[in-house]
Motif scaffolding. Structure first.
Motif, mmCIF file in Angstrom:
data_model
loop_
_atom_site.group_PDB
_atom_site.id
_atom_site.type_symbol
_atom_site.label_atom_id
_atom_site.label_comp_id
_atom_site.label_asym_id
_atom_site.label_seq_id
_atom_site.Cartn_x
_atom_site.Cartn_y
_atom_site.Cartn_z
ATOM 1 N N ARG A 97 16.497 69.648 -3.330
ATOM 2 C CA ARG A 97 17.831 69.063 -3.190
ATOM 3 C C ARG A 97 17.697 67.581 -3.537
ATOM 4 N N VAL A 98 18.511 67.107 -4.473
ATOM 5 C CA VAL A 98 18.472 65.699 -4.875
ATOM 6 C C VAL A 98 19.762 65.030 -4.399
ATOM 7 N N ARG A 99 19.605 63.907 -3.697
ATOM 8 C CA ARG A 99 20.771 63.159 -3.212
ATOM 9 C C ARG A 99 20.754 61.769 -3.834
ATOM 10 N N VAL A 100 21.906 61.359 -4.376
ATOM 11 C CA VAL A 100 22.020 60.030 -4.986
ATOM 12 C C VAL A 100 23.313 59.387 -4.505
ATOM 13 N N PHE A 101 23.200 58.177 -3.954
ATOM 14 C CA PHE A 101 24.367 57.453 -3.459
ATOM 15 C C PHE A 101 24.941 56.568 -4.562
ATOM 16 N N CYS A 102 26.266 56.487 -4.616
ATOM 17 C CA CYS A 102 26.935 55.577 -5.537
ATOM 18 C C CYS A 102 26.747 54.151 -5.037
ATOM 19 N N SER A 103 26.546 53.224 -5.958
ATOM 20 C CA SER A 103 26.254 51.844 -5.551
ATOM 21 C C SER A 103 27.490 51.118 -5.044
ATOM 22 N N GLU A 104 28.697 51.583 -5.408
ATOM 23 C CA GLU A 104 29.926 50.940 -4.944
ATOM 24 C C GLU A 104 30.817 51.948 -4.242
ATOM 25 N N ASP A 105 31.441 51.531 -3.146
ATOM 26 C CA ASP A 105 32.371 52.399 -2.418
ATOM 27 C C ASP A 105 33.762 52.381 -3.042
ATOM 28 N N ASP A 106 34.186 51.218 -3.554
ATOM 29 C CA ASP A 106 35.545 51.085 -4.087
ATOM 30 C C ASP A 106 35.726 51.839 -5.398
ATOM 31 N N PHE A 107 34.692 51.884 -6.213
ATOM 32 C CA PHE A 107 34.755 52.599 -7.492
ATOM 33 C C PHE A 107 33.420 53.317 -7.698
ATOM 34 N N PRO A 108 33.260 54.500 -7.086
ATOM 35 C CA PRO A 108 31.964 55.199 -7.146
ATOM 36 C C PRO A 108 31.659 55.746 -8.537
ATOM 37 N N VAL A 109 30.502 55.389 -9.064
ATOM 38 C CA VAL A 109 30.100 55.793 -10.411
ATOM 39 C C VAL A 109 28.663 56.291 -10.384
ATOM 40 N N LEU A 110 28.416 57.385 -11.100
ATOM 41 C CA LEU A 110 27.063 57.898 -11.321
ATOM 42 C C LEU A 110 26.928 58.325 -12.772
ATOM 43 N N SER A 111 25.705 58.441 -13.236
ATOM 44 C CA SER A 111 25.477 58.985 -14.568
ATOM 45 C C SER A 111 25.708 60.488 -14.553
ATOM 46 N N SER A 112 26.253 61.001 -15.652
ATOM 47 C CA SER A 112 26.418 62.448 -15.781
ATOM 48 C C SER A 112 25.078 63.068 -16.169
ATOM 49 N N VAL A 113 24.812 64.261 -15.639
ATOM 50 C CA VAL A 113 23.584 64.980 -16.019
ATOM 51 C C VAL A 113 23.909 66.183 -16.915
ATOM 52 N N THR A 114 25.109 66.179 -17.518
ATOM 53 C CA THR A 114 25.475 67.291 -18.408
ATOM 54 C C THR A 114 24.596 67.352 -19.654
ATOM 55 N N SER A 115 24.002 66.217 -20.045
ATOM 56 C CA SER A 115 23.105 66.230 -21.203
ATOM 57 C C SER A 115 21.767 66.902 -20.872
ATOM 58 N N ILE A 116 21.474 67.029 -19.575
ATOM 59 C CA ILE A 116 20.225 67.675 -19.134
ATOM 60 C C ILE A 116 20.487 69.131 -18.762
ATOM 61 N N TRP A 117 21.550 69.353 -17.979
ATOM 62 C CA TRP A 117 21.959 70.713 -17.605
ATOM 63 C C TRP A 117 23.441 70.866 -17.912
ATOM 64 N N ALA A 118 23.777 71.715 -18.861
ATOM 65 C CA ALA A 118 25.181 71.943 -19.211
ATOM 66 C C ALA A 118 25.964 72.483 -18.019
ATOM 67 N N ALA A 119 25.285 73.156 -17.095
ATOM 68 C CA ALA A 119 25.941 73.738 -15.918
ATOM 69 C C ALA A 119 26.580 72.682 -15.024
ATOM 70 N N ALA A 120 26.209 71.417 -15.194
ATOM 71 C CA ALA A 120 26.773 70.353 -14.357
ATOM 72 C C ALA A 120 28.226 70.041 -14.717
ATOM 73 N N ASN A 121 28.694 70.508 -15.841
ATOM 74 C CA ASN A 121 30.022 70.158 -16.362
ATOM 75 C C ASN A 121 31.134 70.325 -15.332
ATOM 76 N N TRP A 122 31.378 71.548 -14.897
ATOM 77 C CA TRP A 122 32.487 71.800 -13.968
ATOM 78 C C TRP A 122 32.211 71.243 -12.582
ATOM 79 N N TYR A 123 30.947 71.223 -12.163
ATOM 80 C CA TYR A 123 30.618 70.655 -10.851
ATOM 81 C C TYR A 123 30.959 69.170 -10.803
ATOM 82 N N GLU A 124 30.629 68.434 -11.866
ATOM 83 C CA GLU A 124 30.947 67.003 -11.905
ATOM 84 C C GLU A 124 32.455 66.784 -11.960
ATOM 85 N N ARG A 125 33.160 67.640 -12.672
ATOM 86 C CA ARG A 125 34.618 67.538 -12.696
ATOM 87 C C ARG A 125 35.194 67.774 -11.293
#
Length: 202
Positions: A97-125
């Motif tokens: 299990r991998v947990r990553v916190f967003c660095s900002e609370d007001d505008f939470p942003v993370l990198s997409s991992v869809t380029s690594i696993w295509a299955a992340a597409n709908w989960y990230e949406r």
């Protein structure tokens, strides 16, 4: 079966050696391993988790958003938003299990991992729709569960239970219309029964 697969402590050691300081924390609890990484290292760590021969997490099983604002009855003092990802190695038969916190609370942003696993597409949406987490690099980041004109993110802890608008079919206009919500906000407290002999039970 790999020895690592049945021993989370061994996998913990392998991850610690492979990731070094990029692993903020690695915990084993109830025979499950959780790896916490910094948002700045998230994409490179995920790439390594998939590609490193000793790891080979080929499958992304799940990804979800989290809102920690009321976690621990308000005692939580860390970042508010996080993404939690479950990965599976078919090659080695182990999970992480991998947990990553967003660095900002007001505008939470993370990198997409869809380029690594295509299955992340709908989960990230879904995490974007329900929590408002923006995934940079996602090719089609738009709502997936709520309506097109929906305002806000309904899984955030500060989103009202009744929502902001309600919809109904208007017979005169012959279409669905949206109106401000008319439900009175109220505190819902479960009824606790403390009678020793409730319902004739002894």
């Amino acid at each position: 079966m790999s020895e690592i697969a049945v021993n989370p402590e061994m996998l913990k050691a392998v991850l610690a050696e492979a990731l070094g300081e990029r692993a903020q924390a690695i915990h084993v609890e109830r025979e499950e391993l959780t790896l916490t990484v910094d948002a700045a290292e998230y994409l490179s760590v995920m790439q390594q988790l998939r590609d490193a021969p000793a790891l080979r997490f080929e499958q992304l099983i799940d990804l979800c958003g989290m809102d920690y604002s009321t976690y621990g009855d308000g005692r939580w003092e860390g970042p508010r938003f996080a993404a939690v990802v479950h990965l599976l190695s078919v090659t080695h038969n182990h999970r992480v299990r991998v947990r990553v916190f967003c660095s900002e609370d007001d505008f939470p942003v993370l990198s997409s991992v869809t380029s690594i696993w295509a299955a992340a597409n709908w989960y990230e949406r879904e995490a974007f729709d329900l929590y408002g987490i923006v995934f940079e690099g996602h090719d089609d980041l738009r709502r997936i569960l709520t309506d097109y004109g929906f305002i806000g993110h309904p899984f955030r802890k500060d989103f009202p239970l009744s929502g902001h608008v309600e919809m109904r079919y208007d017979a005169e206009r012959q279409r669905v219309i949206y109106e401000p919500v008319t439900i009175e906000p109220r505190e819902v407290t479960p009824r606790v029964i403390r009678e020793d002999n409730y319902g004739g039970l002894h």
